[in-house]
Design a protein around this motif. Sequence first.
Motif, PDB file in Angstrom:
ATOM      1  N   ASP A  59      -7.672  -1.312  12.415  1.00  0.00           N
ATOM      2  CA  ASP A  59      -8.005   0.076  12.705  1.00  0.00           C
ATOM      3  C   ASP A  59      -6.944   0.723  13.595  1.00  0.00           C
ATOM      4  O   ASP A  59      -6.597   1.884  13.420  1.00  0.00           O
ATOM      5  N   VAL A  60      -6.400  -0.054  14.548  1.00  0.00           N
ATOM      6  CA  VAL A  60      -5.409   0.481  15.476  1.00  0.00           C
ATOM      7  C   VAL A  60      -4.069   0.701  14.789  1.00  0.00           C
ATOM      8  O   VAL A  60      -3.378   1.680  15.035  1.00  0.00           O
ATOM      9  N   GLN A  61      -3.674  -0.215  13.908  1.00  0.00           N
ATOM     10  CA  GLN A  61      -2.346  -0.156  13.297  1.00  0.00           C
ATOM     11  C   GLN A  61      -2.430   0.023  11.785  1.00  0.00           C
ATOM     12  O   GLN A  61      -1.682  -0.575  11.028  1.00  0.00           O
ATOM     13  N   ALA A  62      -3.340   0.845  11.353  1.00  0.00           N
ATOM     14  CA  ALA A  62      -3.537   1.044   9.916  1.00  0.00           C
ATOM     15  C   ALA A  62      -2.282   1.561   9.223  1.00  0.00           C
ATOM     16  O   ALA A  62      -2.061   1.305   8.042  1.00  0.00           O
ATOM     17  N   ASN A  63      -1.451   2.289   9.956  1.00  0.00           N
ATOM     18  CA  ASN A  63      -0.252   2.861   9.333  1.00  0.00           C
ATOM     19  C   ASN A  63       0.746   1.786   8.924  1.00  0.00           C
ATOM     20  O   ASN A  63       1.615   2.017   8.080  1.00  0.00           O
ATOM     21  N   ILE A  64       0.675   0.590   9.513  1.00  0.00           N
ATOM     22  CA  ILE A  64       1.609  -0.482   9.163  1.00  0.00           C
ATOM     23  C   ILE A  64       1.215  -1.138   7.840  1.00  0.00           C
ATOM     24  O   ILE A  64       2.065  -1.532   7.049  1.00  0.00           O
ATOM     25  N   TYR A  65      -0.072  -1.229   7.600  1.00  0.00           N
ATOM     26  CA  TYR A  65      -0.564  -1.981   6.444  1.00  0.00           C
ATOM     27  C   TYR A  65      -1.030  -1.040   5.339  1.00  0.00           C
ATOM     28  O   TYR A  65      -2.118  -1.172   4.799  1.00  0.00           O
ATOM     29  N   SER A 105       6.433  -3.948   1.589  1.00  0.00           N
ATOM     30  CA  SER A 105       6.848  -3.486   2.914  1.00  0.00           C
ATOM     31  C   SER A 105       8.296  -3.847   3.186  1.00  0.00           C
ATOM     32  O   SER A 105       8.798  -4.877   2.732  1.00  0.00           O
ATOM     33  N   LEU A 106       8.965  -2.986   3.953  1.00  0.00           N
ATOM     34  CA  LEU A 106      10.312  -3.271   4.447  1.00  0.00           C
ATOM     35  C   LEU A 106      10.276  -3.867   5.849  1.00  0.00           C
ATOM     36  O   LEU A 106      11.314  -4.193   6.422  1.00  0.00           O
ATOM     37  N   TYR A 107       9.082  -3.992   6.415  1.00  0.00           N
ATOM     38  CA  TYR A 107       8.884  -4.604   7.733  1.00  0.00           C
ATOM     39  C   TYR A 107       9.793  -3.960   8.788  1.00  0.00           C
ATOM     40  O   TYR A 107      10.515  -4.651   9.519  1.00  0.00           O
ATOM     41  N   THR A 108       9.748  -2.661   8.864  1.00  0.00           N
ATOM     42  CA  THR A 108      10.628  -1.950   9.798  1.00  0.00           C
ATOM     43  C   THR A 108      10.022  -1.802  11.183  1.00  0.00           C
ATOM     44  O   THR A 108      10.739  -1.592  12.157  1.00  0.00           O
ATOM     45  N   GLN A 109       8.708  -1.897  11.286  1.00  0.00           N
ATOM     46  CA  GLN A 109       8.029  -1.683  12.563  1.00  0.00           C
ATOM     47  C   GLN A 109       7.446  -2.995  13.066  1.00  0.00           C
ATOM     48  O   GLN A 109       6.646  -3.635  12.389  1.00  0.00           O
ATOM     49  N   ILE A 110       7.848  -3.406  14.258  1.00  0.00           N
ATOM     50  CA  ILE A 110       7.342  -4.655  14.826  1.00  0.00           C
ATOM     51  C   ILE A 110       5.859  -4.500  15.146  1.00  0.00           C
ATOM     52  O   ILE A 110       5.463  -3.521  15.796  1.00  0.00           O
ATOM     53  N   ASP A 143      -8.101  -6.057   1.065  1.00  0.00           N
ATOM     54  CA  ASP A 143      -6.744  -5.615   0.746  1.00  0.00           C
ATOM     55  C   ASP A 143      -5.921  -5.413   2.023  1.00  0.00           C
ATOM     56  O   ASP A 143      -4.765  -5.842   2.114  1.00  0.00           O
ATOM     57  N   ILE A 144      -6.530  -4.745   2.989  1.00  0.00           N
ATOM     58  CA  ILE A 144      -5.826  -4.468   4.247  1.00  0.00           C
ATOM     59  C   ILE A 144      -5.580  -5.759   5.019  1.00  0.00           C
ATOM     60  O   ILE A 144      -4.513  -5.954   5.611  1.00  0.00           O
ATOM     61  N   TYR A 151       2.285  -9.030   6.705  1.00  0.00           N
ATOM     62  CA  TYR A 151       3.171  -8.344   7.660  1.00  0.00           C
ATOM     63  C   TYR A 151       3.432  -9.211   8.888  1.00  0.00           C
ATOM     64  O   TYR A 151       4.582  -9.441   9.280  1.00  0.00           O
ATOM     65  N   ILE A 152       2.351  -9.700   9.496  1.00  0.00           N
ATOM     66  CA  ILE A 152       2.502 -10.464  10.733  1.00  0.00           C
ATOM     67  C   ILE A 152       3.218 -11.782  10.471  1.00  0.00           C
ATOM     68  O   ILE A 152       4.091 -12.197  11.242  1.00  0.00           O
ATOM     69  N   SER A 153       2.864 -12.458   9.374  1.00  0.00           N
ATOM     70  CA  SER A 153       3.473 -13.759   9.086  1.00  0.00           C
ATOM     71  C   SER A 153       4.969 -13.624   8.848  1.00  0.00           C
ATOM     72  O   SER A 153       5.742 -14.534   9.173  1.00  0.00           O
TER      73      SER A 153
END
Length: 468
Positions: free
Chosen positions: A16-22, A27-32, A101-102, A109-111
Amino acid sequence: MDTNVRRRRLHKAIVDVQANIYNHDVSLYTQIPLLEISLSEFEELALDRLQLLRIIEQASLKGPKMYSEEWKNTIKEDLLKNNLKKFVRLLNGSGGQSTNDIQARRADYISHFILRLTYCRSEELRRWFLNRELEWFRLRFMVQTPQSILKFLRLNKLEYIPISLSEKERMQNELIASIPGMSDVLCNTSDFYKVPFIEVIPLVKNRRAYLKQGFAYIPMSDLVVCIQSRFRASLSESLSYINHKLPLIDDDRLTDLLYNLHLTYTGKNYNYEANNKDGIDMDNFDNISRKHFPLCMRHLHETLRANHHLKHHSRLQYGLFIKGIGVLYEQAVEFWRQEFTKIMDSTKFDKSYLYNINHQYGKVGNMTNYSPFSCIKIIMNNVGPGEHHGCPFKHWDASVLRQKLNEYGVPSEGVNSIIELVGSEHYQIACTKYFECIHGQPATNIINHPNQYFEESTNLAKISQPKT
């Protein structure tokens, strides 16, 4: 059970906090990712990602052409077989927004960022990780719909604008003639992009693009080549940066995991308890080694027989292997004693070497029941002068390897194939090819463990035995 429930709730809060990442399956994994996770989840995600990348690596080496439907299906089947359903979900091309899905995108992303910490530490590790991540990226991109690709471009601020309909109509004949598989119907229904030819050198090299005045005209499906180039450059730069910052990580809980993860074996555990309690027929051990041992262990066995001695690392590698195939403790003590006492007395053997055998079988020290070394651990070992452990495909000179393969009756065509695989650093695939040459048929899976080689070899022998 409570821990799992708490973990699921934690995952949901983080999403919910970082929904914009997922927000996309690719993904290009641009945001840590800035979040807190438990140490157990950290390790779980790392191992899952490692297994995913190894499955991708081995898929094309099983025979299917890379990026073909058969190749994609092979990867899906292996992911399902290893209970990695979250990664399979990313290959459906649905772009779903359900909780599952999320969660799948979050794990992906995290892995990815966790493995950056492990695989940044050497040129060899960076190269392996970079190639696997590029393959994983392209695999997901290939299943995206045109609408999903446009969403990906928008989310990542990639300014690739399709040429106008009138421009496409003017060069339709050239597009059809220049791009393999392009037809009138496909040309009319596809968007084409004008990009600097330097961004799509692989397409130019394979004559899969229409070139004009320094630009390449490519269909939407080939945009992945441009994006991959950007991803490669970005990830390569990031890995080099992290390598310089890694010494700043001061957490003993993570250090061992990060530094040893690439050596972690993710397959079957060939532990001592799982084996035949009657042990191995030691009177027939030489014949067993010739028929069923992988090259690394056959070499150690023959070196032991010839020299009546092995150095520490060789004893450890070979001792745990024969333990894993079913040699009982009493048999092992007698086996090593008989061989070593050909050049020393029993007192010296008991004083200098018996403890090591006891330790391997968990009889002394921490009473740990050590498992045999996997291929990856053997491959990553250092081998000094006069030592015989390690992986022949990794550590031997090509001329020495060729001579040994010829000595063991590998056909010249097989020898050349193995040497070629070794030159490409596909050491486990070379071992799998060796298995095929020795047995006259391929192994059921890529060889990842010496004890797997033994198991497959002995199973094959049982199948070929005539029924009474």
